[in-house]
Design a protein around this motif. Sequence first.
Motif, short mmCIF file in Angstrom:
data_model
loop_
_atom_site.label_atom_id
_atom_site.label_comp_id
_atom_site.label_asym_id
_atom_site.label_seq_id
_atom_site.Cartn_x
_atom_site.Cartn_y
_atom_site.Cartn_z
N ARG A 70 0.86 -1.18 0.00
CA ARG A 70 0.00 0.00 0.00
C ARG A 70 0.90 1.23 0.00
O ARG A 70 1.96 1.23 0.64
CB ARG A 70 -0.92 0.02 1.24
N TYR A 72 0.91 5.51 0.52
CA TYR A 72 0.20 6.70 0.99
C TYR A 72 1.04 7.93 0.71
O TYR A 72 2.26 7.91 0.90
CB TYR A 72 -0.06 6.63 2.49
N LEU A 74 1.23 11.55 2.26
CA LEU A 74 0.68 12.18 3.46
C LEU A 74 1.33 13.52 3.74
O LEU A 74 2.47 13.79 3.33
CB LEU A 74 0.91 11.26 4.68
N GLU A 79 -2.00 12.97 7.28
CA GLU A 79 -3.28 12.97 6.60
C GLU A 79 -3.04 12.87 5.09
O GLU A 79 -2.12 13.52 4.56
CB GLU A 79 -4.07 14.24 6.91
N PRO A 80 -3.84 12.07 4.38
CA PRO A 80 -3.67 11.97 2.93
C PRO A 80 -3.88 13.32 2.24
O PRO A 80 -4.78 14.08 2.61
CB PRO A 80 -4.76 10.97 2.52
N TYR A 90 4.73 7.14 1.97
CA TYR A 90 4.83 6.07 2.95
C TYR A 90 4.43 4.76 2.28
O TYR A 90 3.50 4.72 1.47
CB TYR A 90 3.89 6.32 4.14
N ASP A 114 0.70 2.30 11.13
CA ASP A 114 -0.10 2.57 9.94
C ASP A 114 -1.55 2.84 10.36
O ASP A 114 -2.28 1.90 10.69
CB ASP A 114 -0.03 1.36 9.00
N PHE A 116 -4.00 3.50 8.63
CA PHE A 116 -4.96 3.10 7.60
C PHE A 116 -5.04 1.58 7.45
O PHE A 116 -5.86 1.08 6.67
CB PHE A 116 -4.58 3.72 6.26
N MET A 123 3.96 1.24 8.69
CA MET A 123 4.30 1.76 7.38
C MET A 123 5.68 2.38 7.46
O MET A 123 6.14 2.79 8.54
CB MET A 123 3.26 2.79 6.90
N ARG A 125 8.32 5.30 6.45
CA ARG A 125 8.45 6.69 6.01
C ARG A 125 9.66 6.78 5.10
O ARG A 125 10.81 6.71 5.53
CB ARG A 125 8.63 7.60 7.23
N TRP A 132 -0.03 11.94 -6.20
CA TRP A 132 -0.92 11.11 -7.00
C TRP A 132 -1.36 11.89 -8.23
O TRP A 132 -1.75 13.05 -8.11
CB TRP A 132 -2.15 10.70 -6.21
#
Length: 246
Positions: A70, A72, A74, A79-80, A90, A114, A116, A123, A125, A132
Motif C-alpha cells: 500500500r 500513501y 501524506l 493525513e492523505p 509512505y 499505519d 490506515f 508503514m 516513512r 498522486w
Amino acid sequence: PAAASLRHLVLGGEAFPLELQRQISRHVRVANLTNFYGPTETTIDAVGFPVDAEQPGPHLPIGRPLSHYRAYVLDGGLEPVPAGVCGELYIAGSGLARGYVGRAGLTAERFVADPFGAAGSRMYRTGDLARWRSDAVLDFLGRADAQVKLRGFRIEPGEIEAVLVRHESVAQAAVIAREDVPGNKRLVAYVAASAGHVPGAAALRAHLAASLPDYMVPSAFVVLGKLPLTANGKLDRKALPSPDFT
C-alpha cells in the motif's frame, strides 16, 4: 544497442528520465518496459509502472503499488493529500522490513504505525516526495531533505522542475536555492535547451507564473548546454555556475 531484442526490461534505483526512455526506444526492441520504485526497507520494489507510451514531465511515473503493498502520500500530520498535491510517500505491506539491526531509535523514527491498516500494522516513512496523478499513478518528486524554505514558504524544487520541462524549449531542468550574498537566499533555475530551441528567461518566467505561485518562480535562469553530472550520474551542484541576478 547490441541487445537487439528483449522480452522484458526492468529499471529501478534512480529516477527514470524520459531521455533514457527515448534512447531505449531508438536502440532496443523491448516487448515490456517497467519502471520500479522501492527502498531497501520495503524489500525491495513496492511500486511499479509499465511503460506503454511517452509520459509528460522530466521522469517516468513510478506507478501503482504492487501486490501486497500500500502506498500513501501524506502531509506532516499523516493525513492523505489530494491528487496533484505534493506530500511524503509512505509504504506499507507484507514486504516491509522489521527494522534496522541494533538501531532501535532509527527504527522507531522510520517504521511507524499505519493508521490506515489493520491494528498493529506499520508503514515505512521513505523520505521521498510524491504526488498522486488524477489516474491514480504516483509521480516521484525528489527527496524531502531537498526541500527549501524561502521567505517563510516551503518549496519543493522538483515541482518547479516538473513545470519547467513542460516548456518546449527545455530538455532538462534543475532548481536550487543559492545564497551568493549572505542572508539573501534566492531560487535559481538551470536549464538545458531542447534541440533547436533557445530558452529565454522572460518566456520561462511567464510559463512558470501561469501555474505556480510567485514565491516559486526563480529569481534567475541560467541556460547551459547540459546539466553537469557527477561520476554517478547525479546532478553536480558544485559545478553549477553563479547566476547573474541583474
